[in-house]
Design a protein around this motif. Structure first.
Motif, PDB file in Angstrom:
ATOM      1  N   ILE A  87       7.614   7.671  -4.029  1.00 36.05           N
ATOM      2  CA  ILE A  87       9.056   7.570  -3.798  1.00 36.05           C
ATOM      3  C   ILE A  87       9.265   7.685  -2.296  1.00 36.05           C
ATOM      4  O   ILE A  87       8.784   8.616  -1.646  1.00 36.05           O
ATOM      5  CB  ILE A  87       9.845   8.666  -4.538  1.00 36.05           C
ATOM      6  CG1 ILE A  87       9.799   8.389  -6.046  1.00 36.05           C
ATOM      7  CG2 ILE A  87      11.292   8.671  -4.056  1.00 36.05           C
ATOM      8  CD1 ILE A  87      10.735   9.250  -6.852  1.00 36.05           C
ATOM      9  N   GLU A  88       9.931   6.695  -1.775  1.00 30.47           N
ATOM     10  CA  GLU A  88      10.239   6.634  -0.356  1.00 30.47           C
ATOM     11  C   GLU A  88      11.684   7.081  -0.182  1.00 30.47           C
ATOM     12  O   GLU A  88      12.498   6.875  -1.079  1.00 30.47           O
ATOM     13  CB  GLU A  88      10.114   5.161   0.079  1.00 30.47           C
ATOM     14  CG  GLU A  88      10.188   4.930   1.552  1.00 30.47           C
ATOM     15  CD  GLU A  88       8.833   5.220   2.200  1.00 30.47           C
ATOM     16  OE1 GLU A  88       7.834   5.341   1.476  1.00 30.47           O
ATOM     17  OE2 GLU A  88       8.808   5.320   3.438  1.00 30.47           O
ATOM     18  N   GLY A  89      11.980   7.692   0.957  1.00 29.30           N
ATOM     19  CA  GLY A  89      13.374   8.041   1.236  1.00 29.30           C
ATOM     20  C   GLY A  89      13.743   7.587   2.638  1.00 29.30           C
ATOM     21  O   GLY A  89      12.889   7.547   3.530  1.00 29.30           O
ATOM     22  N   THR A 147       0.828  -1.210   0.000  1.00 27.45           N
ATOM     23  CA  THR A 147       0.000   0.000   0.000  1.00 27.45           C
ATOM     24  C   THR A 147       0.857   1.252   0.000  1.00 27.45           C
ATOM     25  O   THR A 147       0.348   2.353  -0.156  1.00 27.45           O
ATOM     26  CB  THR A 147      -0.908   0.030   1.229  1.00 27.45           C
ATOM     27  OG1 THR A 147      -0.084  -0.067   2.406  1.00 27.45           O
ATOM     28  CG2 THR A 147      -1.887  -1.137   1.217  1.00 27.45           C
ATOM     29  N   HIS A 148       2.155   1.078   0.219  1.00 26.04           N
ATOM     30  CA  HIS A 148       3.091   2.199   0.167  1.00 26.04           C
ATOM     31  C   HIS A 148       4.494   1.643  -0.076  1.00 26.04           C
ATOM     32  O   HIS A 148       4.683   0.418  -0.090  1.00 26.04           O
ATOM     33  CB  HIS A 148       3.030   3.053   1.439  1.00 26.04           C
ATOM     34  CG  HIS A 148       3.120   2.282   2.736  1.00 26.04           C
ATOM     35  ND1 HIS A 148       3.150   2.889   3.967  1.00 26.04           N
ATOM     36  CD2 HIS A 148       3.204   0.950   2.991  1.00 26.04           C
ATOM     37  CE1 HIS A 148       3.227   1.973   4.920  1.00 26.04           C
ATOM     38  NE2 HIS A 148       3.258   0.791   4.352  1.00 26.04           N
ATOM     39  N   THR A 149       5.458   2.529  -0.318  1.00 26.75           N
ATOM     40  CA  THR A 149       6.829   2.053  -0.562  1.00 26.75           C
ATOM     41  C   THR A 149       7.598   1.894   0.744  1.00 26.75           C
ATOM     42  O   THR A 149       8.733   1.411   0.743  1.00 26.75           O
ATOM     43  CB  THR A 149       7.587   3.022  -1.501  1.00 26.75           C
ATOM     44  OG1 THR A 149       7.270   4.368  -1.131  1.00 26.75           O
ATOM     45  CG2 THR A 149       7.191   2.789  -2.947  1.00 26.75           C
ATOM     46  N   SER A 150       6.969   2.267   1.871  1.00 22.96           N
ATOM     47  CA  SER A 150       7.663   2.198   3.166  1.00 22.96           C
ATOM     48  C   SER A 150       8.199   0.811   3.537  1.00 22.96           C
ATOM     49  O   SER A 150       9.238   0.727   4.193  1.00 22.96           O
ATOM     50  CB  SER A 150       6.750   2.734   4.271  1.00 22.96           C
ATOM     51  OG  SER A 150       6.317   4.040   3.964  1.00 22.96           O
ATOM     52  N   PRO A 151       7.517  -0.316   3.160  1.00 23.51           N
ATOM     53  CA  PRO A 151       8.083  -1.618   3.533  1.00 23.51           C
ATOM     54  C   PRO A 151       9.519  -1.803   3.044  1.00 23.51           C
ATOM     55  O   PRO A 151      10.300  -2.543   3.665  1.00 23.51           O
ATOM     56  CB  PRO A 151       7.140  -2.641   2.894  1.00 23.51           C
ATOM     57  CG  PRO A 151       6.242  -1.876   1.978  1.00 23.51           C
ATOM     58  CD  PRO A 151       6.206  -0.486   2.509  1.00 23.51           C
ATOM     59  N   TYR A 196      -0.504   0.165  -4.281  1.00 17.99           N
ATOM     60  CA  TYR A 196      -1.900  -0.190  -4.615  1.00 17.99           C
ATOM     61  C   TYR A 196      -2.833   0.013  -3.422  1.00 17.99           C
ATOM     62  O   TYR A 196      -2.533  -0.425  -2.309  1.00 17.99           O
ATOM     63  CB  TYR A 196      -1.954  -1.662  -5.037  1.00 17.99           C
ATOM     64  CG  TYR A 196      -1.048  -1.978  -6.203  1.00 17.99           C
ATOM     65  CD1 TYR A 196      -1.532  -1.961  -7.498  1.00 17.99           C
ATOM     66  CD2 TYR A 196       0.304  -2.273  -5.994  1.00 17.99           C
ATOM     67  CE1 TYR A 196      -0.700  -2.233  -8.574  1.00 17.99           C
ATOM     68  CE2 TYR A 196       1.156  -2.549  -7.069  1.00 17.99           C
ATOM     69  CZ  TYR A 196       0.635  -2.524  -8.353  1.00 17.99           C
ATOM     70  OH  TYR A 196       1.466  -2.783  -9.406  1.00 17.99           O
ATOM     71  N   ARG A 197      -3.948   0.684  -3.691  1.00 19.25           N
ATOM     72  CA  ARG A 197      -4.966   0.837  -2.640  1.00 19.25           C
ATOM     73  C   ARG A 197      -6.356   0.779  -3.247  1.00 19.25           C
ATOM     74  O   ARG A 197      -6.542   1.113  -4.419  1.00 19.25           O
ATOM     75  CB  ARG A 197      -4.809   2.196  -1.936  1.00 19.25           C
ATOM     76  CG  ARG A 197      -3.562   2.254  -1.086  1.00 19.25           C
ATOM     77  CD  ARG A 197      -3.488   3.535  -0.290  1.00 19.25           C
ATOM     78  NE  ARG A 197      -2.086   3.791   0.065  1.00 19.25           N
ATOM     79  CZ  ARG A 197      -1.657   4.877   0.680  1.00 19.25           C
ATOM     80  NH1 ARG A 197      -2.522   5.815   1.001  1.00 19.25           N
ATOM     81  NH2 ARG A 197      -0.377   5.018   0.962  1.00 19.25           N
ATOM     82  N   ARG A 198      -7.327   0.390  -2.413  1.00 18.09           N
ATOM     83  CA  ARG A 198      -8.707   0.284  -2.922  1.00 18.09           C
ATOM     84  C   ARG A 198      -9.362   1.647  -2.961  1.00 18.09           C
ATOM     85  O   ARG A 198     -10.218   1.970  -2.152  1.00 18.09           O
ATOM     86  CB  ARG A 198      -9.489  -0.703  -2.061  1.00 18.09           C
ATOM     87  CG  ARG A 198      -8.998  -2.126  -2.247  1.00 18.09           C
ATOM     88  CD  ARG A 198      -9.730  -3.088  -1.360  1.00 18.09           C
ATOM     89  NE  ARG A 198     -11.177  -2.952  -1.478  1.00 18.09           N
ATOM     90  CZ  ARG A 198     -12.030  -3.613  -0.720  1.00 18.09           C
ATOM     91  NH1 ARG A 198     -11.583  -4.447   0.206  1.00 18.09           N
ATOM     92  NH2 ARG A 198     -13.324  -3.443  -0.868  1.00 18.09           N
TER      93      ARG A 198
HETATM   94  N1  DAH Z   1       3.908   5.662   3.754  1.00 13.77           N
HETATM   95  C1  DAH Z   1       3.163   6.866   3.947  1.00 13.77           C
HETATM   96  C2  DAH Z   1       1.898   6.829   3.078  1.00 13.77           C
HETATM   97  O1  DAH Z   1       1.875   6.126   2.115  1.00 13.77           O
HETATM   98  C3  DAH Z   1       3.983   8.060   3.564  1.00 13.77           C
HETATM   99  C4  DAH Z   1       5.103   8.291   4.509  1.00 13.77           C
HETATM  100  C5  DAH Z   1       4.931   9.122   5.600  1.00 13.77           C
HETATM  101  C6  DAH Z   1       6.319   7.687   4.313  1.00 13.77           C
HETATM  102  C7  DAH Z   1       5.960   9.348   6.492  1.00 13.77           C
HETATM  103  C8  DAH Z   1       7.362   7.888   5.220  1.00 13.77           C
HETATM  104  C9  DAH Z   1       7.153   8.738   6.285  1.00 13.77           C
HETATM  105  O2  DAH Z   1       8.555   7.316   5.073  1.00 13.77           O
HETATM  106  O3  DAH Z   1       8.190   8.956   7.163  1.00 13.77           O
HETATM  107  O4  DAH Z   1       0.981   7.530   3.362  1.00 13.77           O
END
Ligand code: DAH
Length: 340
Positions: free
Chosen positions: A212-214, A169-173, A197-199
């Motif tokens: 883009i995750e950092g 659902t996000h690139t955070s994983p 991907y999200r519903r």
């Molecule tokens: N993963 C969050 C989202 O999809 C966005 C996000 C927020 C990423 C804070 C991060 C963070 O790395 O520190 O809504």
């Protein structure tokens, strides 16, 4: 009999010479050489003649048959030549006309923006890594300090494949996967671009979009580093006049957390429809990596600190190019795509 053959030959020859076109020539061929044709009938009747006459008439009519075939073929060729000649005279090819253009493709606006974002962070010394789009529940939530009963899961209504597997659902994983790989090395300074991907599905949400995750982890990474790098980033992508502000926020995987706004790129901060008259646009979430997340990645939160951020690529592309409907990115309409 001889006279009859000669007479037949003359008639046939006259008819062939007078033939007006290929069709009438075909009729003539049937008339004389066809299965019930005049010459064919004579040949068939040979068996009734006495032996001496049979040989002479046989030879003569075979010769007549061959001659007539040749004559007809020559006449066909004449018609074919005439037709070719006619077409060569009539169909004119203008070699000075411009050619048909070969359509060259253009790059998709999302990829252009993605590449621009990547280049900015490469310039800050970040490396690019990628993570899987089909992700374990563990990395997508658990390892990011979002346990099974955490209300934050509701914000990211997900596509599950099995109980443990989902479309991320996000690139955070990717943060935790990268930490596991790097640990105990420092610094970790990476960005993770990719699809998520999200519903969700309307003018401002697509079930598939890009983030883009950092992540920057080191021995003394502070909130000042976060602000400095993200501010510089905003200036590079939107221009040096852009102003930024940080608002306190909440994410389970960061503490403290902040959202970054930029001064509205449409009105410059005076207020318009795009910024709902606030003068500001939210462009990313960020914060100091939560101690539990550092632990998930194998690092000791007493020894290292870090910051993280995540942004939506579509949103940045829409602001950058003044696009008001997210769905345009995925409609594959060339009138839209060829403008970039
Ligand atoms: N993963 C969050 C989202 O999809 C966005 C996000 C927020 C990423 C804070 C991060 C963070 O790395 O520190 O809504």
């Amino acid at each position: 009999m001889h006279n009859r053959l000669q007479q037949l030959g003359r008639t046939a020859e006259e008819k062939v010479r007078a033939a007006a076109d290929a069709d009438s020539l075909k009729d003539i061929r049937v008339e004389f050489l066809g299965r019930k044709g005049q010459i064919t009938s004579i040949l068939r009747g040979l068996k009734d003649l006495d032996p001496v006459e049979r040989t002479a008439v046989g030879q003569a009519s075979n010769r007549l048959k061959d001659d007539l075939e040749q004559l007809i073929e020559a006449k066909f060729q004449e018609f074919r030549d005439q037709e070719l000649e006619r077409r060569l005279m009539q169909e004119k090819i203008d070699v000075t006309l411009p050619g048909k253009p070969v359509l060259a493709g253009t790059r998709h606006p999302l990829h252009l923006v993605m590449e621009e974002l990547e280049n900015i962070f490469l310039g800050f010394g970040f490396q690019i890594v990628e993570g899987p789009e089909v992700e374990l529940d563990y990395y997508n939530f658990e390892a990011l300090n979002v346990p099974a009963d955490h209300p934050a899961r509701d914000m990211q209504d997900s596509f599950y494949i099995t109980n443990e597997l989902l479309l991320r659902t996000h690139t955070s994983p990717g943060q935790v996967r990268v930490m596991e790989e790097y640990c105990p090395n420092l610094p970790v300074k990476i960005i993770i671009p990719g699809k998520v991907y999200r519903r969700d599905d309307d003018a401002t949400h697509s079930p598939m979009f890009h983030q883009i995750e950092g992540l920057y982890i080191g021995e003394r990474v502070t909130f000042a580093d976060l602000k400095g790098i993200l501010m510089r980033f905003a200036q590079q992508i939107f221009g040096s006049e852009v102003k930024v502000r940080f608002r306190p926020s909440y994410f389970p995987f960061t503490e403290p957390s902040a959202e970054m706004d930029v001064s509205c790129v449409m009105c410059g901060g005076s207020g318009c429809r795009t910024c709902s008259d606030t003068g500001w646009l939210e462009i990313l979430g960020s914060g100091m990596v939560h101690p539990n997340v550092l632990k998930s990645g194998g690092y000791d939160p007493e020894q290292v600190t870090g910051f993280a951020f995540g942004m939506g690529v579509e949103r940045i592309a829409m602001l950058k190019y003044g696009i008001n409907d997210l769905r345009l990115f995925f409609d594959n309409d060339l009138r839209f795509l060829s403008q970039f």
